[in-house]
Design a protein around this motif. Sequence first.
Motif, PDB file in Angstrom:
ATOM      1  N   LEU A 176       0.830  -1.204   0.000  1.00  0.00           N
ATOM      2  CA  LEU A 176       0.000   0.000   0.000  1.00  0.00           C
ATOM      3  C   LEU A 176       0.868   1.258   0.000  1.00  0.00           C
ATOM      4  O   LEU A 176       0.534   2.249  -0.676  1.00  0.00           O
ATOM      5  CB  LEU A 176      -0.923  -0.012   1.213  1.00  0.00           C
ATOM      6  CG  LEU A 176      -1.988   1.094   1.251  1.00  0.00           C
ATOM      7  CD1 LEU A 176      -2.871   1.019   0.016  1.00  0.00           C
ATOM      8  CD2 LEU A 176      -2.819   0.985   2.519  1.00  0.00           C
ATOM      9  N   VAL A 198      -5.546   3.970  -3.799  1.00  0.00           N
ATOM     10  CA  VAL A 198      -5.189   4.258  -2.405  1.00  0.00           C
ATOM     11  C   VAL A 198      -6.379   4.847  -1.657  1.00  0.00           C
ATOM     12  O   VAL A 198      -6.641   4.506  -0.497  1.00  0.00           O
ATOM     13  CB  VAL A 198      -3.972   5.200  -2.361  1.00  0.00           C
ATOM     14  CG1 VAL A 198      -3.645   5.594  -0.925  1.00  0.00           C
ATOM     15  CG2 VAL A 198      -2.764   4.540  -3.012  1.00  0.00           C
ATOM     16  N   VAL A 201      -8.923   2.083  -0.844  1.00  0.00           N
ATOM     17  CA  VAL A 201      -8.462   1.254   0.274  1.00  0.00           C
ATOM     18  C   VAL A 201      -8.611   2.023   1.576  1.00  0.00           C
ATOM     19  O   VAL A 201      -9.010   1.466   2.615  1.00  0.00           O
ATOM     20  CB  VAL A 201      -7.004   0.806   0.043  1.00  0.00           C
ATOM     21  CG1 VAL A 201      -6.457   0.089   1.275  1.00  0.00           C
ATOM     22  CG2 VAL A 201      -6.907  -0.099  -1.176  1.00  0.00           C
ATOM     23  N   SER A 206     -11.109  -3.546   0.138  1.00  0.00           N
ATOM     24  CA  SER A 206      -9.909  -4.368   0.148  1.00  0.00           C
ATOM     25  C   SER A 206      -9.016  -4.002  -1.038  1.00  0.00           C
ATOM     26  O   SER A 206      -9.473  -3.394  -2.017  1.00  0.00           O
ATOM     27  CB  SER A 206     -10.276  -5.849   0.080  1.00  0.00           C
ATOM     28  OG  SER A 206     -10.917  -6.145  -1.156  1.00  0.00           O
ATOM     29  N   THR A 207      -7.759  -4.403  -0.931  1.00  0.00           N
ATOM     30  CA  THR A 207      -6.823  -4.095  -2.011  1.00  0.00           C
ATOM     31  C   THR A 207      -7.235  -4.788  -3.299  1.00  0.00           C
ATOM     32  O   THR A 207      -7.126  -4.202  -4.399  1.00  0.00           O
ATOM     33  CB  THR A 207      -5.402  -4.533  -1.614  1.00  0.00           C
ATOM     34  OG1 THR A 207      -5.043  -3.917  -0.378  1.00  0.00           O
ATOM     35  CG2 THR A 207      -4.394  -4.128  -2.672  1.00  0.00           C
ATOM     36  N   GLU A 208      -7.735  -6.023  -3.207  1.00  0.00           N
ATOM     37  CA  GLU A 208      -8.159  -6.744  -4.409  1.00  0.00           C
ATOM     38  C   GLU A 208      -9.321  -6.041  -5.104  1.00  0.00           C
ATOM     39  O   GLU A 208      -9.330  -5.896  -6.331  1.00  0.00           O
ATOM     40  CB  GLU A 208      -8.548  -8.186  -4.055  1.00  0.00           C
ATOM     41  CG  GLU A 208      -7.386  -9.066  -3.633  1.00  0.00           C
ATOM     42  CD  GLU A 208      -7.024  -8.865  -2.168  1.00  0.00           C
ATOM     43  OE1 GLU A 208      -7.671  -8.025  -1.510  1.00  0.00           O
ATOM     44  OE2 GLU A 208      -6.097  -9.543  -1.692  1.00  0.00           O
TER      45      GLU A 208
END
Length: 333
Positions: A176, A198, A201, A206-208
């Motif tokens: 991240l 960013v 998130v 979630s990052t996915e």
Amino acid sequence: MERLLAPDMLPVTLAGLGVLLLLLIGVVVLLMRQSATADVSQRLETYTGGGRVQERSNEPITRQAIERIDSVVARSKQGSSIKQELARADLKLTVAEFIGLKLGAALLGVVFGFILGRASPAAQIGSAIVGAVVFSFIPNIYVNVRAAQRLKAFNNQLGDVITMMANALRGGYSFLQTLDMVAREAPEPAATEFRRVVQEVGLGRSTEEALQNLLRRVPSDDLDLLITAVSIQMEVGGNLAQILDTIGHTIRERVRIKGEISTLTAQGRISSWIITGLPIGLAMFITVVNPTYMAPLFTFGFPPEAWCCMPVTSLFMIALGYFAIQKIIDIEV
């Protein structure tokens, strides 16, 4: 209708259409100004995934009505597609504003058709209809061209961005933190797109999910390869920096080969544009300068060889030649 299209009534007709066009443009400009001053809740809707914050009571009634209309239109299948295309082109327009631009372009096409087909009333009607249909697609063409240019710029930057990410991971950054560094250091449009990742998130996704949203905004095969590698590494582990180095090298080679192919096929692309545009532009120029010379092609009667077979066949052959050349120069890498 014939009285309205008579030569002595043509200036009045064009003046009325011009007034309507100016009014429509004024409405669209007003919508765009109000959209530029949207509140924070509207901007957060992109990241919260649907739930709108309760509207403030001191908003103008007209603005609230416009927002409701836009929300209804955007939920339709066609509206969702338009919203996605606007996001890919990075245009700060709502779906309702884009549809308003299409209507304005169609009205402009009607005015252009009236001027172009002034040889006869029937030609004016036909030209106005064709002009409205053709001009209504101009906003779509602009959005597609802008999105394609933005996608090309992103693909050209992606190899260097991946190298930057690999170096940051080797330096001890988390993934991240690496994305945040890319958002601050990379050029546009890569910086804007990774900044959105960013922000999503940070707002709880979630990052996915954030990376999949990035792929929907930027439908790039190279980006899909990067996201797939990151997803696999998050599940099974591994040296992500080394994987990114390999992917970055592959992407840079693909960009180099595409550049060479684009250089070699430049003459074919220019030829397709000239062959397509020259006869149509010349016919339009002759029609404007000397309408009576082109009038027999658009005079309705029997047999219909003049007004039907010749123009339709000519346009079909021109389109066939254009797509044939495009197919020849379209080389996949």
